[in-house]
Every structure is written in structure tokens, then in C-alpha cells.
Design an enzyme around this catalytic site. Structure first.
Site, PDB file in Angstrom:
ATOM      1  N   THR A  96      41.785 -73.673 -13.120  1.00 30.61           N
ATOM      2  CA  THR A  96      40.972 -72.531 -12.710  1.00 30.61           C
ATOM      3  C   THR A  96      41.721 -71.805 -11.601  1.00 30.61           C
ATOM      4  OG1 THR A  96      38.929 -73.706 -13.261  1.00 30.61           O
ATOM      5  CG2 THR A  96      38.732 -71.764 -11.852  1.00 30.61           C
ATOM      6  N   LYS A 171      36.090 -68.151 -17.457  1.00 31.98           N
ATOM      7  CA  LYS A 171      35.851 -69.341 -16.626  1.00 31.98           C
ATOM      8  C   LYS A 171      35.378 -68.945 -15.230  1.00 31.98           C
ATOM      9  CE  LYS A 171      35.771 -73.560 -15.172  1.00 31.98           C
ATOM     10  NZ  LYS A 171      36.951 -74.389 -14.991  1.00 31.98           N
ATOM     11  N   LYS A 246      36.397 -72.517  -3.644  1.00 33.85           N
ATOM     12  CA  LYS A 246      37.555 -71.867  -4.264  1.00 33.85           C
ATOM     13  C   LYS A 246      37.138 -71.067  -5.492  1.00 33.85           C
ATOM     14  CE  LYS A 246      39.925 -73.231  -7.584  1.00 33.85           C
ATOM     15  NZ  LYS A 246      40.690 -73.959  -8.621  1.00 33.85           N
TER      16      LYS A 246
END
Length: 303
Positions: A96, A171, A246
Site C-alpha cells: 500500500t 486500495k 499511513k
């Protein structure tokens, strides 16, 4: 049977690589962590000492790494994937990362004669272990179709999202929605407790009603309700607050670029930052439930 080069054998990459091995393929993996190396060996992965050794004769190379800078570093440079992988190998990143990093990997791979697919996953550590992950595949049609075969032993669902970077874009948005939802689960669990509701009974209500969600089924922050929840293990991380911040930050960055107002995501980022500021960044992201508690305590957590 195919030869897989695998870079990054951590909580996600390690189980994914083991599922590839269990499907009968050869997996050569590289990771700097001794613990990750041993876990991968236990899962059948041939752990090697360099990126070169992992990728030099691979049919496909997967990366599974924490951040964009890690992905860039393993692709580029004298010791990187581009330098040592055969041009025939498909390159796929399951990490990711930010959109700029994914775009960089696509563009630089094409310049160097490689085919690259962004292939992020959803389903968490439990999905990685069970081989039931959702893969989001972004890239040109040929690369995506090749990637489908390579990810099949790890996947419960494979979704072709479109061209370059659409997988990682999917995502980022999905994870933003997950962590916004987690805020509701965390606050709901604490309000239900203070209203005197039995935790299992309330979970049963939510599970068959409009409050039902993946986070509620998998991460419910009360011990003894959901087997996969970190609350059963003093909130030791299945997904850390640092990683949650994050991921939400990636969505906020995309929101700034597109002009989309992401107020709920901003609040989620503030909550995860609060946990980090309290020295709890390595704990599970579901520990944000303590921020809803009147006294800052939650069942299942001992400081």
C-alpha cells in the site's frame, strides 16, 4: 510450476509466499528481518541473501513492503529488481503506497522493458494466511491477465480495476473507508458497554443489522467476541496504529490533489496520531476504542 521472486516476507508477504509454495511453486524470498526469514522458511520459502538471488531467474517478482520509499529502493539501483530480474518476468507490487510511487514503478518498468502491475490486497493478516485476499490489479491488459494466474493461489477475489495505478487508488480509498468505519465500531463498542448491553448480544444485533461491517466482524475491540480481534491479545497489533495513519494519510494526500473534502478521514488520522503520541503506535489500530472511553481504559487492554 512457476518461479516466484518475493521481496518482503513480513506479516503479509510471508503468509502469501507460503501459500504460493503450498500451491506447488518455487518461491525465493528476501527480507532483512531475521524473524521474517525464519517464519518464511517454516512456510516453505527458500530464503536467499539478496534481491539478485531472489529475482534472477523468476517468472514473476512480487514486492510486499511497508512504504513507498521501500518499494522504490528495492526496484531501483545496482542491487535492485530492475537490474537483476529477467525482462520476461512480470513485476507486481502488493504494497500500500502513494500514487506517485506506483506511477513511478509503472513508468520506469516500461522504460526498462518490463511489465508492471499494481496489485494491492485487502483482507488483512488473516486473509493472507487463509489465501482469501482480494487483489486489485491495475495495469495494461496483458500484464493484468498474466497477474491473475500468479495471484490465484493467494486470492479469494481478483478484481481488474483498469489501467496503471487504479489498483492502488482502489486500495487507498477502500482503506480510508475501513478506518472511518473502525471509528464507528470503536465508539459503538464503548457506548454499548456504558449503556449496560451485553457485548456478545450487542455484537449479534450489529452483525445482523445495519451496523454490520468487515471491521465489526474481524476487529471488534472487545475481548472474547471475535477470534481474530487484537482485543483478545492485549491489543497486540494485527494492523498497527502507525500503519493505519499511513494509509489514511495516503487518502488525505489524494484528497488534496483532487480537491475532495475528507473530513471523516481527517478525524481518523487525528485519532491514530493521538494513539501514536501516547506511545501506542505499535499497538493495534482498534485501540482507538480507548479514546471513546470516559476514563481512557478498555476491556482487554493493560498498559
Amino acid at each position: 510450476m512457476a518461479v516466484y521472486g518475493w521481496i518482503g516476507l513480513g506479516n503479509m508477504g510471508g503468509p502469501m509466499a507460503s501459500n504460493i509454495f503450498n500451491a506447488g511453486h518455487t518461491v525465493r524470498g528476501f527480507d532483512l528481518s531475521q524473524r521474517a526469514q525464519q517464519n518464511a522458511r517454516d512456510g516453505g520459502v527458500e530464503v536467499v541473501g539478496s534481491i539478485k538471488d531472489a529475482v534472477s531467474d523468476a517468472d514473476v517478482v512480487f514486492t510486499s513492503l511497508p512504504k513507498g520509499e521501500h518499494v522504490r529502493s528495492v526496484f531501483d539501483g545496482e542491487d535492485g529488481i530492475w537490474e537483476h530480474a529477467p525482462k520476461t518476468a512480470l513485476l507486481a507490487d502488493t504494497s500500500t503506497v502513494d500514487l506517485a510511487t506506483s506511477r513511478f514503478c509503472h513508468e520506469e518498468s516500461q522504460k526498462r522493458g518490463f511489465v508492471f502491475v499494481d496489485a494491492p490486497v485487502s483482507g488483512g493478516i488473516s486473509g493472507a494466511a487463509a489465501g482469501t485476499l482480494t487483489f486489485m490489479l491495475g495495469g495494461d491488459e496483458d500484464g493484468v491477465q498474466r497477474a491473475r494466474e500468479f495471484v490465484a493461489p493467494m486470492a479469494g477475489h481478483i478484481i481488474e480495476t483498469g489501467g496503471a495505478t487504479t489498483g492502488i487508488a482502489s486500495k487507498i480509498v477502500n482503506n480510508m473507508m475501513l478506518f472511518i468505519n473502525l471509528m464507528g465500531i470503536a465508539e459503538g463498542s464503548q457506548l454499548a458497554e456504558r449503556l449496560g448491553l451485553d457485548a456478545q448480544t450487542f455484537w449479534n444485533v450489529a452483525n445482523t443489522s445495519s451496523g454490520q461491517s468487515w471491521a465489526q466482524r474481524t476487529w471488534y475491540p472487545v475481548p472474547g467476541i471475535v477470534a481474530s480481534a487484537a482485543a483478545n491479545n492485549n491489543f497486540d497489533a494485527t494492523f498497527t496504529a502507525e500503519l493505519a495513519l499511513k494509509d489514511v494519510s495516503l487518502a488525505l494526500e489524494a484528497g488534496n490533489e483532487t480537491g475532495v473534502n475528507l473530513e471523516a478521514a481527517s478525524l481518523a488520522a487525528e485519532m491514530f496520531q493521538t494513539l501514536i503520541d501516547q506511545g501506542l503506535g505499535k499497538k493495534d489500530c482498534s485501540l482507538i476504542a480507548k479514546l471513546a472511553s470516559p476514563d481512557g481504559t478498555v476491556e482487554g487492554w493493560k498498559p
